[in-house]
Enzyme design. Structure first.
Site, short mmCIF file in Angstrom:
data_model
loop_
_atom_site.label_atom_id
_atom_site.label_comp_id
_atom_site.label_asym_id
_atom_site.label_seq_id
_atom_site.Cartn_x
_atom_site.Cartn_y
_atom_site.Cartn_z
N SER A 169 5.85 3.63 10.61
CA SER A 169 5.61 2.28 11.10
C SER A 169 5.94 2.19 12.59
CB SER A 169 6.41 1.31 10.25
OG SER A 169 6.00 -0.01 10.43
N ASP A 226 -3.69 -0.57 4.98
CA ASP A 226 -2.29 -0.78 5.33
C ASP A 226 -2.16 -2.18 5.92
OD1 ASP A 226 0.21 -0.90 6.67
OD2 ASP A 226 0.21 1.28 6.94
N HIS A 236 1.83 0.34 2.85
CA HIS A 236 2.44 0.73 4.11
C HIS A 236 3.33 1.93 3.84
CE1 HIS A 236 3.61 0.04 8.23
NE2 HIS A 236 4.89 -0.08 7.91
#
Length: 499
Positions: A224, A433, A462
């Protein structure tokens, strides 16, 4: 779930784990800063058992002292808390694998323990654990690494990071709240640190960690927001970078205004996965087709906007839905929450907002300190009006104004991600995502040029590698790279696999 707006922080990972258990069971200028890159020396670190809440009796902790301002290396110093999950097979040990779970604002000190926790469907493979000491750390400003504060009030925390404006008047109200928070950050007891809590400085800290560990190079696994941190590090220190894995990627601009707005299409692309699940499980009463489930979303949001239920208003409902789309394991909980709201039953326990001041504060320091955000309220009002129609699930929240509109200008230009350096980056990305949509990964891949390869997995959520990620093609490709250094000759597309 706590609506953080995008990046998968440690608090989100812990919340996801509890859900599982409870419910399912400018590179040249930067490189010239004094004291940035130094050669490896023998490690003199003194390791001790980590705090009791680390979750692992084998995790060791220590601190590394770094300059607060790298332009003034002899000035104020701060301590960066780091952890180590040492390889149990020294004869196979290759080096160190630094890790970052995302955020910004998330603690990473106990992330190594989380990565190897067997409760997850796909913990970090033993072959990787054998070859590396897995290193975690709290980035500067976070947790045990000189934490910052913005003196959030309980009312400000309760709004979380995705307030959903229903009109231009709401944007104006949110602007006043955002201005107040920005003023609190710049006048708090940690205000002197405000200009220096940035991704570039965290990357410099990583290189000091490398030096303190006595390693000539580091390998890296970042998820991320951690993908941008890794991209910045390997741009600033290409000669210190070994094998870099970037999972669920931001674009080359990092977590900027564009990235935040992309939460809106990200949710639209991901939501059909949940709608299909809910339609296939009629016991929740949310609809028997994906179209009916989507209609239920808007019905519940409208109802809660008028009359909140058990502390859940329309804005929090949208944000909670967004958060629980991060992994398929959240679908059962999300469907249960919707069902409870629809039928008047008690809601499942929600994580408290207490203790979030540091997480939210450090998050803002990075978001606002890395890049400049638009300043005019009128511009946000226009964007909100467009996004509300174009991306009706959460678009108005993604386009809304926040404290970065009132933040001091960044003291340093953003790092320009480019193609100079070794070909040692492997990017892995889910097609659907919600937090870091595919478009950002493609842009980062283009910026890296031949330095990188991109592996896309036909799955939602994610996080494309380990933990909740089940695509064997993607997982095996990353593991092979970490353990052998072999990357695909070209970008790879991994087909969908049955759950």
């Amino acid at each position: 779930m706590v609506s953080t707006g995008a990046m998968l922080t440690m608090s989100q990972l812990r919340a996801a784990l509890s859900v599982t258990l409870a419910v399912t069971v400018a590179a040249g200028t930067i490189a010239s800063v004094p004291g940035v890159s130094e050669a490896a020396t023998p490690s003199t670190l003194q390791w001790e058992p980590c705090p009791a809440d680390s979750g692992s009796s084998t995790l060791e902790c220590t601190t590394v002292e770094v300059p607060l301002d790298y332009r003034d290396p002899e000035g104020r110093r701060i301590d960066i808390a780091i952890s180590r999950l040492a390889s149990k097979k020294p004869s196979q040990r290759r080096g160190v694998l630094l890790t970052n779970p995302g955020g910004p604002g998330g603690s990473g000190l106990d992330y190594p323990s989380l990565l190897v926790n067997p409760v997850f469907p796909q913990p970090l493979p033993q072959s990787v654990q054998d070859q590396y000491d897995v290193i975690g750390f709290d980035p500067r400003g976070v947790g045990q690494s000189a934490p910052v504060t913005c003196d959030y009030t309980p009312g400000q925390l309760a709004r979380l990071n995705l307030p959903y404006p229903r009109s231009s008047a709401d944007v104006l109200k949110d602007a006043e709240i955002a201005k107040t928070i920005a003023r609190q950050c710049s006048s708090s007891e940690t205000a002197g640190m405000l200009p220096y809590i940035t991704t570039a400085n965290t990357a410099r800290d990583m290189d000091r960690i490398r030096q303190a560990l006595g390693e000539p190079k580091i390998s890296y696994l970042g998820s991320s927001y951690g993908t941008y941190l890794g991209a910045v590090y390997t741009t600033m220190f290409p000669e210190r970078s070994d094998r870099f894995v970037l999972d669920s990627n931001l674009g080359p601009g990092g977590y900027d205004h564009t990235a935040f707005q992309r939460l809106a299409p990200g949710m639209e692309q991901r939501f059909p996965d949940f709608a299909k699940f809910a339609a296939a499980n009629p016991q929740y009463g949310l609809g028997t087709t994906p179209e009916q489930v989507r209609a239920t979303f808007f019905e519940l949001a409208a109802r809660l906007e008028k009359t909140p239920v058990q502390g859940m208003d329309g804005s929090l409902f949208r944000g909670t839905t967004f958060d629980l789309l991060y992994s398929d394991v959240g679908f059962t909980t999300l469907a249960s929450i919707w069902q409870a709201l629809d039928t008047g039953q008690p809601l499942p326990p929600m994580p408290p907002t207490s203790g979030l001041d540091n997480s939210f504060s450090s998050r803002l320091h990075v978001l606002c300190g890395d890049s400049s955000w638009p300043r005019t309220v009128r511009g946000y009002q226009r964007d909100v009006a467009v996004y509300r129609v174009k991306y009706p699930l959460i678009g108005a929240a993604a386009a809304n104004i926040g404290p970065c509109a009132f933040w001091p200008s960044p003291v340093e230009r953003p790092v320009r991600i480019g193609d100079r350096g070794p070909s040692n980056v492997l990017m892995v990305q889910n097609l659907r995502d919600p937090g870091t949509p595919l478009v950002g990964a493609r842009e980062l891949r283009k910026a890296f040029g031949d330095r990188a390869r991109l592996v896309t997995a036909d799955q939602g959520g994610h996080g494309a590698y380990v933990l909740f990620a089940r695509n064997r093609c993607a997982n095996d490709t990353v593991t092979t790279f970490l353990t052998t250094g072999q990357r695909p000759a070209h970008d790879r597309v991994c087909a969908a696999e049955p759950n």
